[in-house]
Motif scaffolding. Structure first.
Motif, PDB file in Angstrom:
ATOM      1  N   GLU A 140     -19.690 -11.436 -20.542  1.00  0.00           N
ATOM      2  CA  GLU A 140     -19.303 -12.401 -19.511  1.00  0.00           C
ATOM      3  C   GLU A 140     -20.441 -12.569 -18.500  1.00  0.00           C
ATOM      4  OE1 GLU A 140     -16.067 -12.852 -15.937  1.00  0.00           O
ATOM      5  OE2 GLU A 140     -15.436 -11.818 -17.763  1.00  0.00           O
ATOM      6  N   TRP A 141     -21.001 -11.446 -18.065  1.00  0.00           N
ATOM      7  CA  TRP A 141     -22.135 -11.495 -17.137  1.00  0.00           C
ATOM      8  C   TRP A 141     -23.337 -12.170 -17.800  1.00  0.00           C
ATOM      9  CZ3 TRP A 141     -27.029  -9.473 -17.610  1.00  0.00           C
ATOM     10  CH2 TRP A 141     -27.824  -9.541 -16.467  1.00  0.00           C
ATOM     11  N   ALA A 142     -23.637 -11.766 -19.034  1.00  0.00           N
ATOM     12  CA  ALA A 142     -24.814 -12.278 -19.730  1.00  0.00           C
ATOM     13  C   ALA A 142     -24.700 -13.776 -19.992  1.00  0.00           C
ATOM     14  CB  ALA A 142     -25.009 -11.531 -21.048  1.00  0.00           C
ATOM     15  N   GLY A 143     -23.496 -14.239 -20.318  1.00  0.00           N
ATOM     16  CA  GLY A 143     -23.302 -15.656 -20.605  1.00  0.00           C
ATOM     17  C   GLY A 143     -23.628 -16.552 -19.429  1.00  0.00           C
ATOM     18  N   ALA A 144     -23.545 -16.018 -18.228  1.00  0.00           N
ATOM     19  CA  ALA A 144     -23.854 -16.787 -17.024  1.00  0.00           C
ATOM     20  C   ALA A 144     -25.308 -16.631 -16.587  1.00  0.00           C
ATOM     21  CB  ALA A 144     -22.928 -16.349 -15.886  1.00  0.00           C
ATOM     22  N   ARG A 145     -26.060 -15.819 -17.293  1.00  0.00           N
ATOM     23  CA  ARG A 145     -27.452 -15.556 -16.909  1.00  0.00           C
ATOM     24  C   ARG A 145     -28.354 -16.682 -17.411  1.00  0.00           C
ATOM     25  NH1 ARG A 145     -31.174 -10.405 -16.809  1.00  0.00           N
ATOM     26  NH2 ARG A 145     -33.133 -11.429 -17.295  1.00  0.00           N
ATOM     27  N   GLN A 146     -29.061 -17.288 -16.490  1.00  0.00           N
ATOM     28  CA  GLN A 146     -29.968 -18.390 -16.801  1.00  0.00           C
ATOM     29  C   GLN A 146     -31.091 -17.914 -17.722  1.00  0.00           C
ATOM     30  OE1 GLN A 146     -29.193 -21.325 -15.937  1.00  0.00           O
ATOM     31  NE2 GLN A 146     -31.007 -22.571 -16.014  1.00  0.00           N
ATOM     32  N   GLY A 147     -31.294 -18.617 -18.824  1.00  0.00           N
ATOM     33  CA  GLY A 147     -32.415 -18.346 -19.707  1.00  0.00           C
ATOM     34  C   GLY A 147     -32.166 -17.301 -20.778  1.00  0.00           C
ATOM     35  N   LEU A 148     -31.029 -16.628 -20.750  1.00  0.00           N
ATOM     36  CA  LEU A 148     -30.745 -15.623 -21.778  1.00  0.00           C
ATOM     37  C   LEU A 148     -30.414 -16.314 -23.090  1.00  0.00           C
ATOM     38  CD1 LEU A 148     -30.256 -12.653 -22.621  1.00  0.00           C
ATOM     39  CD2 LEU A 148     -27.852 -13.041 -22.049  1.00  0.00           C
ATOM     40  N   VAL A 149     -31.047 -15.874 -24.158  1.00  0.00           N
ATOM     41  CA  VAL A 149     -30.819 -16.441 -25.477  1.00  0.00           C
ATOM     42  C   VAL A 149     -30.218 -15.402 -26.425  1.00  0.00           C
ATOM     43  CG1 VAL A 149     -31.953 -17.454 -27.509  1.00  0.00           C
ATOM     44  CG2 VAL A 149     -32.697 -18.102 -25.200  1.00  0.00           C
ATOM     45  N   LYS A 150     -30.638 -14.125 -26.260  1.00  0.00           N
ATOM     46  CA  LYS A 150     -30.313 -13.134 -27.283  1.00  0.00           C
ATOM     47  C   LYS A 150     -30.087 -11.758 -26.670  1.00  0.00           C
ATOM     48  CE  LYS A 150     -32.465 -11.278 -31.480  1.00  0.00           C
ATOM     49  NZ  LYS A 150     -33.671 -11.323 -32.328  1.00  0.00           N
ATOM     50  N   ILE A 151     -29.126 -11.024 -27.246  1.00  0.00           N
ATOM     51  CA  ILE A 151     -28.929  -9.619 -26.923  1.00  0.00           C
ATOM     52  C   ILE A 151     -29.068  -8.845 -28.228  1.00  0.00           C
ATOM     53  CG2 ILE A 151     -27.314  -7.852 -26.118  1.00  0.00           C
ATOM     54  CD1 ILE A 151     -26.047 -10.008 -24.345  1.00  0.00           C
ATOM     55  N   GLU A 152     -29.888  -7.815 -28.213  1.00  0.00           N
ATOM     56  CA  GLU A 152     -30.130  -6.995 -29.394  1.00  0.00           C
ATOM     57  C   GLU A 152     -29.531  -5.609 -29.206  1.00  0.00           C
ATOM     58  OE1 GLU A 152     -34.497  -8.766 -30.641  1.00  0.00           O
ATOM     59  OE2 GLU A 152     -34.429  -6.932 -29.448  1.00  0.00           O
ATOM     60  N   LEU A 153     -29.188  -4.972 -30.329  1.00  0.00           N
ATOM     61  CA  LEU A 153     -28.749  -3.579 -30.299  1.00  0.00           C
ATOM     62  C   LEU A 153     -29.057  -2.948 -31.649  1.00  0.00           C
ATOM     63  CD1 LEU A 153     -25.951  -3.155 -32.155  1.00  0.00           C
ATOM     64  CD2 LEU A 153     -24.956  -4.394 -30.249  1.00  0.00           C
ATOM     65  N   ARG A 154     -28.976  -1.640 -31.671  1.00  0.00           N
ATOM     66  CA  ARG A 154     -29.069  -0.888 -32.921  1.00  0.00           C
ATOM     67  C   ARG A 154     -27.836  -0.013 -33.015  1.00  0.00           C
ATOM     68  NH1 ARG A 154     -34.956   0.646 -31.784  1.00  0.00           N
ATOM     69  NH2 ARG A 154     -36.056  -1.182 -32.548  1.00  0.00           N
ATOM     70  N   VAL A 155     -27.314   0.121 -34.230  1.00  0.00           N
ATOM     71  CA  VAL A 155     -26.122   0.926 -34.467  1.00  0.00           C
ATOM     72  C   VAL A 155     -26.300   1.666 -35.793  1.00  0.00           C
ATOM     73  CG1 VAL A 155     -24.885  -1.021 -35.526  1.00  0.00           C
ATOM     74  CG2 VAL A 155     -23.600   0.891 -34.589  1.00  0.00           C
ATOM     75  N   ARG A 156     -25.849   2.897 -35.823  1.00  0.00           N
ATOM     76  CA  ARG A 156     -25.945   3.674 -37.054  1.00  0.00           C
ATOM     77  C   ARG A 156     -25.067   3.051 -38.137  1.00  0.00           C
ATOM     78  NH1 ARG A 156     -25.967   9.902 -34.763  1.00  0.00           N
ATOM     79  NH2 ARG A 156     -27.767   9.540 -33.407  1.00  0.00           N
ATOM     80  N   GLU A 157     -25.603   3.017 -39.336  1.00  0.00           N
ATOM     81  CA  GLU A 157     -24.877   2.443 -40.473  1.00  0.00           C
ATOM     82  C   GLU A 157     -23.505   3.094 -40.659  1.00  0.00           C
ATOM     83  OE1 GLU A 157     -26.081   1.200 -44.943  1.00  0.00           O
ATOM     84  OE2 GLU A 157     -26.564   3.268 -44.395  1.00  0.00           O
ATOM     85  N   LEU A 158     -23.396   4.374 -40.392  1.00  0.00           N
ATOM     86  CA  LEU A 158     -22.142   5.099 -40.583  1.00  0.00           C
ATOM     87  C   LEU A 158     -21.107   4.823 -39.497  1.00  0.00           C
ATOM     88  CD1 LEU A 158     -23.639   8.548 -41.645  1.00  0.00           C
ATOM     89  CD2 LEU A 158     -22.784   6.716 -43.123  1.00  0.00           C
ATOM     90  N   ASN A 159     -21.492   4.160 -38.408  1.00  0.00           N
ATOM     91  CA  ASN A 159     -20.587   3.906 -37.294  1.00  0.00           C
ATOM     92  C   ASN A 159     -19.823   2.594 -37.545  1.00  0.00           C
ATOM     93  OD1 ASN A 159     -19.229   3.686 -34.901  1.00  0.00           O
ATOM     94  ND2 ASN A 159     -20.977   4.224 -33.632  1.00  0.00           N
ATOM     95  N   HIS A 160     -18.895   2.646 -38.492  1.00  0.00           N
ATOM     96  CA  HIS A 160     -18.152   1.454 -38.904  1.00  0.00           C
ATOM     97  C   HIS A 160     -17.317   0.868 -37.769  1.00  0.00           C
ATOM     98  CE1 HIS A 160     -19.415   2.158 -43.008  1.00  0.00           C
ATOM     99  NE2 HIS A 160     -19.035   3.426 -42.878  1.00  0.00           N
ATOM    100  N   ARG A 161     -16.739   1.727 -36.950  1.00  0.00           N
ATOM    101  CA  ARG A 161     -15.905   1.259 -35.840  1.00  0.00           C
ATOM    102  C   ARG A 161     -16.734   0.409 -34.879  1.00  0.00           C
ATOM    103  NH1 ARG A 161     -11.065   3.309 -33.364  1.00  0.00           N
ATOM    104  NH2 ARG A 161     -11.143   5.060 -34.795  1.00  0.00           N
ATOM    105  N   ALA A 162     -17.912   0.886 -34.492  1.00  0.00           N
ATOM    106  CA  ALA A 162     -18.768   0.138 -33.570  1.00  0.00           C
ATOM    107  C   ALA A 162     -19.263  -1.155 -34.210  1.00  0.00           C
ATOM    108  CB  ALA A 162     -19.943   1.005 -33.126  1.00  0.00           C
ATOM    109  N   ARG A 163     -19.659  -1.094 -35.465  1.00  0.00           N
ATOM    110  CA  ARG A 163     -20.150  -2.299 -36.136  1.00  0.00           C
ATOM    111  C   ARG A 163     -19.068  -3.377 -36.169  1.00  0.00           C
ATOM    112  NH1 ARG A 163     -22.131  -0.159 -41.622  1.00  0.00           N
ATOM    113  NH2 ARG A 163     -22.255  -2.369 -42.075  1.00  0.00           N
ATOM    114  N   HIS A 164     -17.848  -2.977 -36.451  1.00  0.00           N
ATOM    115  CA  HIS A 164     -16.737  -3.931 -36.476  1.00  0.00           C
ATOM    116  C   HIS A 164     -16.516  -4.548 -35.086  1.00  0.00           C
ATOM    117  CE1 HIS A 164     -12.993  -5.777 -37.689  1.00  0.00           C
ATOM    118  NE2 HIS A 164     -12.395  -5.218 -36.649  1.00  0.00           N
TER     119      HIS A 164
END
Length: 109
Positions: free
Chosen positions: A47-71
């Motif tokens: 919600e905060w990021a969507g209102a930020r001027q000029g933001l195009v992308k948010i990146e993250l890394r998640v462990r392959e085994l962390n199915h709950r987080a990936r979902h």
């Protein structure tokens, strides 16, 4: 007084050429997973990021085994961008793949 059961932050990448990208770190502390905390943290940050001027992308890394987080990330519109094979070494020596995911501002509804 309340107990801290998770945290999240969005960090700029530090280069002018990447000023339109933020890196997401989110952690729900053990014993508190599955209670909707991650969902609330991501919802507030997006919600905060969507209102930020000029933001195009948010990146993250998640462990392959962390199915709950990936979902959870996929529910919020994050898509897989790549895989970093054997990136994380677990305490038992097992090597785990890290998955790069991204959210794009124009895709958020």
């Amino acid at each position: 007084m309340g107990q801290i059961v998770g945290h999240a932050l969005l960090e700029p990448l530090g280069l002018e050429a990447l000023a339109h990208v933020l890196n997401l770190t989110i952690v729900v502390h053990p014993g508190h997973v599955g209670q909707g905390i991650g969902h609330q943290l991501i919802a507030q940050l997006l919600e905060w990021a969507g209102a930020r001027q000029g933001l195009v992308k948010i990146e993250l890394r998640v462990r392959e085994l962390n199915h709950r987080a990936r979902h959870l990330y996929q529910k919020f519109g994050f898509v897989e961008e790549g895989r970093l094979q054997k990136r994380i070494r677990l305490p038992d020596g097992t090597l785990v793949t890290d998955i790069s995911m991204a959210w794009f501002e124009s895709d958020y509804s």
